[in-house]
Design a protein around this motif. Structure first.
Motif, mmCIF file in Angstrom:
data_model
loop_
_atom_site.group_PDB
_atom_site.id
_atom_site.type_symbol
_atom_site.label_atom_id
_atom_site.label_comp_id
_atom_site.label_asym_id
_atom_site.label_seq_id
_atom_site.Cartn_x
_atom_site.Cartn_y
_atom_site.Cartn_z
ATOM 1 N N LEU A 246 39.311 56.860 49.047
ATOM 2 C CA LEU A 246 38.204 57.057 48.113
ATOM 3 C C LEU A 246 38.449 58.245 47.188
ATOM 4 N N ALA A 247 39.154 59.257 47.690
ATOM 5 C CA ALA A 247 39.437 60.423 46.848
ATOM 6 C C ALA A 247 40.313 60.032 45.660
ATOM 7 N N ASP A 248 41.253 59.131 45.878
ATOM 8 C CA ASP A 248 42.186 58.766 44.820
ATOM 9 C C ASP A 248 41.699 57.601 43.963
ATOM 10 N N PHE A 249 41.022 56.638 44.575
ATOM 11 C CA PHE A 249 40.688 55.423 43.840
ATOM 12 C C PHE A 249 39.186 55.139 43.756
ATOM 13 N N GLY A 250 38.373 55.899 44.484
ATOM 14 C CA GLY A 250 36.937 55.647 44.483
ATOM 15 C C GLY A 250 36.285 55.684 43.119
ATOM 16 N N PRO A 251 36.625 56.653 42.249
ATOM 17 C CA PRO A 251 35.954 56.726 40.943
ATOM 18 C C PRO A 251 36.369 55.618 39.972
ATOM 19 N N ALA A 252 37.475 54.929 40.251
ATOM 20 C CA ALA A 252 37.969 53.920 39.313
ATOM 21 C C ALA A 252 37.009 52.740 39.240
ATOM 22 N N GLU A 253 36.923 52.130 38.055
ATOM 23 C CA GLU A 253 36.059 50.965 37.884
ATOM 24 C C GLU A 253 36.739 49.740 38.470
ATOM 25 N N PHE A 254 35.979 48.975 39.214
ATOM 26 C CA PHE A 254 36.507 47.786 39.886
ATOM 27 C C PHE A 254 36.487 46.615 38.913
ATOM 28 N N SER A 255 37.577 45.893 38.836
ATOM 29 C CA SER A 255 37.646 44.704 37.985
ATOM 30 C C SER A 255 37.969 43.497 38.838
ATOM 31 N N GLU A 256 37.687 42.336 38.314
ATOM 32 C CA GLU A 256 37.998 41.112 39.031
ATOM 33 C C GLU A 256 38.598 40.108 38.061
ATOM 34 N N ARG A 257 39.380 39.199 38.596
ATOM 35 C CA ARG A 257 40.017 38.193 37.761
ATOM 36 C C ARG A 257 39.063 37.024 37.575
ATOM 37 N N VAL A 258 38.967 36.546 36.348
ATOM 38 C CA VAL A 258 38.065 35.452 35.998
ATOM 39 C C VAL A 258 38.874 34.354 35.325
ATOM 40 N N TRP A 259 38.538 33.127 35.632
ATOM 41 C CA TRP A 259 39.247 31.996 35.051
ATOM 42 C C TRP A 259 38.633 31.637 33.705
ATOM 43 N N GLU A 260 39.469 31.593 32.654
ATOM 44 C CA GLU A 260 39.039 31.180 31.321
ATOM 45 C C GLU A 260 39.578 29.770 31.072
ATOM 46 N N PRO A 261 38.710 28.773 31.035
ATOM 47 C CA PRO A 261 39.188 27.388 30.911
ATOM 48 C C PRO A 261 39.733 27.038 29.537
#
Length: 470
Positions: free
Chosen positions: A323-338
């Motif tokens: 959490l110290a190293d990666f906690g502040p980072a914004e979480f992204s997710e992969r989305v399918w674009e048809p």
């Protein structure tokens, strides 16, 4: 005691939600059994006689279609009881036959018959009336889209239909069978998700919004599948799911345990995966992670001092440093674009023409009239396919989108297994070193986080831990 409305008399008496617990002596003693007719006791001779036997042990049996209480020791009443059961069995068989025939007729007319597939709901304009149309059911649709997304975007091989089934069961998400019961106003029975159920949903043409029979799309008069609702995903996504789920896993299996470091902690000396064990701590004997390579005689571990560390402290160190190293980072997710749908249209037309060819090869269009229809429809599909192929395509694909949630938020909101998936997504590798001896390392635990996409993230994170064990 009595039965329950809405429960079929053809079901096993011991499994009926209200009656079964009494017969299995889970509700205490009872005086007898009453029903409106013998056919409510059972629509199968064997099951009806079984229920009568359960009740006959000093208890009363009463039905409205018989004067007084039944005395099955009386031969004439026994014959009458059996005759009524046999009549109920024949009638139930006829009902099933009529239902099958109506279902076939409905499919031939492109109409819905039976319960909706997972992710969909039938809409009736009047209670008990015919289905007017079918539409997506938001909650189950979201569940299906999420496990399909997770399966397709996983690059580790650790997310499988079985691990997704376990995740959904842990989260308390209604299984498809319980979801169907709730949709029809019944109580859920606590069914569990299984990998086969998820695989069936992913591969069924019903998920594309088509009218189906045995998982395959029903074709209309024009040779195209009959669409009854918007799909949970498109044909291209289903093709990707098919490839993903019908080949051997590309990576290691998901860890079965629910511990944070299951499958992700290793000995820093001999690189062997750590095992669950125990160790003596200031609070007593506690669960621990330990190397057992030398004890098991593994090659290359002859000099390994087999380090041991308390499980809880290792979890705490990993959580704190991650959490110290990666906690502040914004979480992204992969989305399918048809894309613009051209690829799906081409895929649909190609699949439709293949079905026609297969049917022709099976001899379904041998008569002159059918042969003429086949040639006309096949030529029409060919023209449509050429037009679709000539249309400029916006390719489909996966892309990352920000969610507005931080990695720390995902960590705190998830259970242990979800947190372990986060560690795997960031390629966290936990190495345990001995605290004493010629191979000792200070500190004892090193958490190595390697991101192959960004070399600057490759780092060895150290966290001190008191050397409680030798």
């Amino acid at each position: 005691m009595g039965g329950r409305l809405g429960v079929s008399g053809a079901s096993d008496p011991l499994t009926r939600p209200k009656l079964g617990p009494w017969l299995k002596a889970q509700r205490g003693p009872y005086d007898g059994l009453a029903a409106s007719a013998v056919d409510r006791l059972g629509r199968d001779v064997r099951e009806g006689l079984r229920l009568a036997k359960e009740t006959n042990a000093g208890r009363l049996l009463l039905t409205a279609d018989h004067p007084g209480f039944w005395d099955l020791d009386d031969p004439s009443q026994e014959i009458e009881f059996n005759a009524k059961l046999f009549g109920a069995q024949i009638e139930h068989r006829n009902i099933r036959t009529r239902n099958r025939e109506r279902a076939v007729q409905a499919r031939s007319a492109g109409e819905v018959a039976g319960r909706p597939a997972y992710g969909f709901v039938h809409v009736r304009l009047a209670h008990g009336g015919k289905v007017d149309h079918t539409e997506n059911e938001p909650e189950s649709e979201a569940v299906a889209r999420e496990f399909a997304r997770r399966l397709l975007t996983d690059g580790t091989g650790r997310i499988t239909v079985d691990s997704e089934a376990a995740r959904l069961t842990r989260a308390g998400v209604l299984s498809p069978s319980d979801w169907s019961r709730v949709m029809y106003g019944k109580e859920p029975i606590g069914g569990r998700w299984t990998g086969n159920v998820i695989k069936r949903i992913c591969l069924s043409d019903a998920s594309l919004g088509y009218l189906t029979h045995k998982g395959k799309a029903v074709l209309g008069p024009d040779g195209h599948p009959v669409r009854i609702a918007p799909g949970l995903w498109d044909r291209a996504t289903q093709t990707s799911l098919t490839k993903k789920l019908t080949k051997a896993p590309a990576g290691p299996r998901a860890a079965k345990g629910e511990l944070l470091l299951s499958g992700g902690s290793f000995c820093g000396i001999c690189s062997v995966r750590l095992y669950r064990s125990t160790t003596t701590h200031k609070s007593g004997v506690v669960p621990a992670w330990a190397c057992k390579a030398r004890t098991e005689g593994l090659k290359g571990s002859e000099e390994c001092p087999q380090p041991v560390a308390p499980l809880a402290e290792m979890d705490e160190i990993v959580e704190r440093r991650f959490l110290a190293d990666f906690g502040p980072a914004e979480f992204s997710e992969r989305v399918w674009e048809p894309g613009n749908g051209v690829a799906q249209r081409v895929a649909d037309l190609t699949a439709d023409r293949k079905r026609l060819r297969d049917d022709r090869a099976a001899g379904l269009y041998d008569s002159p009239d059918d042969a003429e229809w086949f040639r006309r429809e096949y030529a029409r599909m060919g023209r449509e396919l050429e037009t679709a192929k000539a249309t400029p395509e916006k390719p489909a694909g996966w892309y990352s989108v920000p969610t507005g949630r931080r990695v720390a938020d995902e960590w705190r909101a998830g259970d242990t297994v979800a947190r372990r998936e986060l560690l795997e997504a960031f390629s966290v590798r936990v190495l345990l070193f001995p605290a004493r001896g010629p191979l000792k390392r200070d500190p004892r635990i090193e958490v190595t986080i390697v991101d192959p996409k960004a070399e600057e993230l490759a780092d060895v994170l150290e966290a001190a831990m008191a050397p409680d064990t030798p």
